[in-house]
Design a protein around this motif. Sequence first.
Motif, PDB file in Angstrom:
ATOM      1  N   VAL A  34       3.955 -46.006 -16.421  1.00  0.00           N
ATOM      2  CA  VAL A  34       3.664 -46.014 -14.997  1.00  0.00           C
ATOM      3  C   VAL A  34       2.735 -47.177 -14.677  1.00  0.00           C
ATOM      4  CG1 VAL A  34       1.779 -44.346 -15.329  1.00  0.00           C
ATOM      5  CG2 VAL A  34       2.788 -44.646 -13.060  1.00  0.00           C
TER       6      VAL A  34
ATOM      7  N   LYS B 199       7.546 -46.432 -12.156  1.00  0.00           N
ATOM      8  CA  LYS B 199       7.309 -45.175 -12.868  1.00  0.00           C
ATOM      9  C   LYS B 199       8.515 -44.836 -13.732  1.00  0.00           C
ATOM     10  CE  LYS B 199       9.042 -41.774  -9.529  1.00  0.00           C
ATOM     11  NZ  LYS B 199       9.992 -41.149 -10.463  1.00  0.00           N
TER      12      LYS B 199
ATOM     13  N   VAL C 191       2.169 -46.918  -6.122  1.00  0.00           N
ATOM     14  CA  VAL C 191       2.927 -46.699  -7.367  1.00  0.00           C
ATOM     15  C   VAL C 191       4.033 -47.745  -7.413  1.00  0.00           C
ATOM     16  CG1 VAL C 191       4.301 -45.096  -8.736  1.00  0.00           C
ATOM     17  CG2 VAL C 191       2.430 -44.238  -7.291  1.00  0.00           C
TER      18      VAL C 191
ATOM     19  N   PHE D  47       0.444 -48.688 -11.515  1.00  0.00           N
ATOM     20  CA  PHE D  47      -0.088 -48.440 -10.179  1.00  0.00           C
ATOM     21  C   PHE D  47      -1.434 -49.121 -10.029  1.00  0.00           C
ATOM     22  CE2 PHE D  47      -1.415 -44.870 -12.873  1.00  0.00           C
ATOM     23  CZ  PHE D  47      -2.782 -44.780 -12.609  1.00  0.00           C
TER      24      PHE D  47
END
Length: 470
Positions: free
Chosen positions: A213, A268, A265, A215
């Motif tokens: 992920v 992901k 984000v 972010f």
Amino acid sequence: MSSGQSYLQRLNDGRNVWFRGSIVQDIATHPSFAGTVASVARILDLQDHPETKERLTFVTESGGRANRAFQVPTAKEHIFQRSDSFRLWSDATFGVMSRVAGFYRAQLTGWFIRRELIRSKQPYYPDKIKNYYTHLRDNDLLLTAAGHDPQIDRTKLASELGDLYTAVRILKETEDGIIVRGAKMIATGGPYMDEIMVSPHSPKTQDEQRYAVMFAIPASHPGVHLICRDSFASEREEDDPLSAHYDEMDAILVFDDALIPWERVFIKDDPEAIWSIRSDRYVSAISAHENIARLISKLEFVAAVGNELAQSIGIKKFTHVQEKLAELFFQLESIKALLLSAEHHAELYPDGVWAPQLQPLITAKNLGNRYYPRAIEILQQLSGAGMLQVPSSIAELQGPLGDKLQTYYRGADRNAQERVRLLKLAWDLVGSPLAGRHELYERFYAGDPVRTYAAQYLEYDKKSLSVQVG
């Protein structure tokens, strides 16, 4: 309002910076942070100074000004403008503050430029990274990153640690964003920065999708704790000239079921997409450019201190001393030459942007993790026990024994005050806690040297090296 004043105001945002067991209520005035905060503000003010404004900033398409780390190099001359900006910025801290210098701003700019690279895998990424880049650029925000998993058991993947599951991963998804839990290390400069990018610094496997992920968060993001190492800062500015101003605090981020909004984000559940953008050749080149400019500032500073140490006790006439000083000089000139080569052989990419040639930059970066420890060793050899023989405070030279100390601490070409100041500076560069941190940083900030050397071998174009034996 100046850039520095704006920065100081932004620090009062309720960030959870933990130090020695409690939250720091005011970063700007806390004795372990105040010196560095003041230095950051002072550096940012260079963007407003008439003599440095043009060198450090450029005019954006909206008519505002932004730091040149955010400049998209659509012409070859932009490479040289960015280089000049990086050197000016790095020289302001003698190369000892890496995150203020702009590496992650440059990396973000590369991700913005190459945003279409992974659209097929992550269709929302291009617009999100564009918006984030523009937000940081137009608001002159400082950026660092955290990407390494906690070192629990390095023989296992993060997903194989059972109930520990210490690395940052996605717990669940909601309408508002993702909920993440776990830790990431190490956010260098995290307590002083505006923003922190979180993404794996090494490839994740398909079994680690929830850990794959990418972010970004403001440093004050709810549910995020910044756990600081001990301070290497000093309040004794005269005796500890580097530690008093340039302790670039390192922190581990702990995410306590923090909600990351969807607009923050970027990627992901996609290890391949994250590694594609992180290892992209263009992104590597445009960000490593800043790294090498900063390394030059640092090696130049060490060489200057070494030269002064030798001069101060009259040993420059000895051949073995000249050899050591020459080694400092050829370290510096080698990295300078590699940077110039990379810039003058800058490459035009298909999407109309320029970047320094990557291979010389990688070579310089790999040499740097060997050069810097050796440079520090040379300073130790030049001084011998000299750095251990200084009084505990420069103020003692004006105390009851001042007359005697002025006699015994003088140098071959300078008075006691000047020589003791030099030795105090050298010790802060070689033997202080801050010095130890910097040697460790230069050895490992780019990764395990064994792996970075091996990676250069694997990526090097070896076709031209073939020899025909007939």
